[in-house]
Design an enzyme around this catalytic site. Structure first.
Site, PDB file in Angstrom:
ATOM      1  N   HIS A   1     -16.910  20.350  48.972  1.00 30.09           N
ATOM      2  CA  HIS A   1     -15.581  20.570  49.538  1.00 30.09           C
ATOM      3  C   HIS A   1     -14.563  19.619  48.921  1.00 30.09           C
ATOM      4  CE1 HIS A   1     -17.427  17.585  52.264  1.00 30.09           C
ATOM      5  NE2 HIS A   1     -16.207  17.138  52.498  1.00 30.09           N
TER       6      HIS A   1
ATOM      7  N   HIS B   1     -16.780  17.187  46.386  1.00 31.80           N
ATOM      8  CA  HIS B   1     -17.880  16.309  46.795  1.00 31.80           C
ATOM      9  C   HIS B   1     -18.643  16.919  47.954  1.00 31.80           C
ATOM     10  CE1 HIS B   1     -14.805  15.488  49.820  1.00 31.80           C
ATOM     11  NE2 HIS B   1     -15.777  14.998  50.584  1.00 31.80           N
TER      12      HIS B   1
ATOM     13  N   ARG C   1     -13.785  13.583  62.436  1.00 31.75           N
ATOM     14  CA  ARG C   1     -15.012  14.084  61.795  1.00 31.75           C
ATOM     15  C   ARG C   1     -16.263  13.441  62.373  1.00 31.75           C
ATOM     16  NH1 ARG C   1     -16.392  12.432  55.762  1.00 31.75           N
ATOM     17  NH2 ARG C   1     -18.438  11.685  56.371  1.00 31.75           N
TER      18      ARG C   1
ATOM     19  N   ASP D   1     -20.553  15.111  51.515  1.00 26.05           N
ATOM     20  CA  ASP D   1     -20.409  13.843  52.224  1.00 26.05           C
ATOM     21  C   ASP D   1     -21.658  12.964  52.101  1.00 26.05           C
ATOM     22  OD1 ASP D   1     -17.864  14.552  53.025  1.00 26.05           O
ATOM     23  OD2 ASP D   1     -18.565  15.502  54.873  1.00 26.05           O
TER      24      ASP D   1
END
Ligand code: OGA
Ligand code: MN
Length: 302
Positions: free
Chosen positions: A256, A106, A272, A108
């Protein structure tokens, strides 16, 4: 002052950046050098950066506008909504809802109208072995398609659907309902031009249900081909984490995946921060979602 050194880590993508202390704001020259390296290598690894949440936010803010994660407001640091905790450590006595974050390929926030520009992930605790993250280069994925297929997919928009996050249905039912309400299926182009490098790239993922105007049955074979092509081993950089690594990826031109290649009894705890992306896409009305008009056209001839 130590000088900035950039060392390539992989043929497809990835470079290590040393000679910076990210606890302090960077100079304009350092920001420019990091951005140039980022555009060239797509994924930058900054080893040995033990940052606090505010320092991580400040660094991310020097690379772009910091995302507040309002579309998925559940796993944020209680004091810093900009920081998502991607962790398998129990929270309030319950298993962490982010323990399986990122288990399919995917980019983000593609299920929103602002897919992230980039993300910055810092490793605070890690298993002894594994817990790797893989990244794939979507310029290479595009460049290696046949010209005829490139021309065809240029005409397509793809429907990105939050419910295709792996393990989505195992989350808390109230959160599921709210995440679906806040993030209806949204269409983005399959081929995009990177706003900074001007290069074309393939914008697919495993969180796509179908192409606009095509049924799921028609879409799936092509989608599966594009996803498996895009994540071919030769387009991939695999990151083996060390404590206090910071990895910054360009979310516009990479995919990723977080691998479950470790002992789940050991802690893996990451922080994150993402950069807000440009506005993109259009929401798909439910009746158009699966090519219903095409289906009924087929029904009328059978
Ligand atoms: C993310 C993600 C990967 C990882 O935080 O966006 O996909 O390896 N994480 O934890
Ligand atoms: Mn992710």
């Amino acid at each position: 002052m130590t000088s900035l050194v950039i060392t390539p880590l992989g043929y497809a993508a990835g470079a290590r950046v040393t000679g910076l202390d990210l606890r302090n704001p960077l100079t304009q020259e350092q920001v420019a050098a990091v951005q140039a390296a980022w555009h060239k290598h797509l994924i930058l690894v900054f080893p040995g950066q033990d940052l606090t949440a505010p320092q991580l936010i400040t660094f991310t803010g020097q690379m772009g506008e910091v995302e507040r994660n309002d579309n998925v407001p559940y796993y944020r640091d209680p004091d810093y909504p900009e920081v998502l905790l991607v962790s398998n450590k129990p929270r309030n006595g319950k298993p962490s809802e982010t323990r399986n974050t990122g288990r399919n390929w995917h980019a983000d926030l593609t299920y929103t109208d602002r897919p992230a520009k980039g993300s910055v992930l810092m490793c605070k605790e890690k298993p002894v072995i594994g817990g790797d993250t893989m990244f794939a280069n979507m310029y290479m994925a595009y460049d290696t398609l046949s010209p005829v297929l490139r021309d065809f997919i240029e005409t397509l928009d793809a429907v990105h659907d939050i419910t295709l996050i792996k393990g989505f249905e195992r989350r808390d039912p109230a959160q599921i309902a709210e995440m679906k309400r806040a993030n209806p299926p949204i269409a983005h182009p399959v081929v995009r031009t990177h706003p900074e490098t001007g290069r074309k790239l393939l914008f697919v993922s495993e969180r796509i249900r179908n192409f606009v105007g095509m049924t799921e049955e028609e879409s799936q074979p092509l989608l599966q081909f594009l996803n498996s092509h895009a994540t071919s081993p030769e387009f991939v950089y695999r990151h083996q984490w060390a404590l206090n690594d910071i990895v910054m990826w360009d979310n516009r031109c990479t995919l990723h995946i977080a691998l479950k290649d470790f002992d789940q009894n050991q802690a893996r705890h990451m922080m994150r921060c993402s950069m807000r992306g440009e506005k993109s896409g259009y929401v798909i009305a439910p009746e158009k979602e699966d090519g219903a008009s095409l289906k009924s056209a087929l029904a009328s001839v059978s």
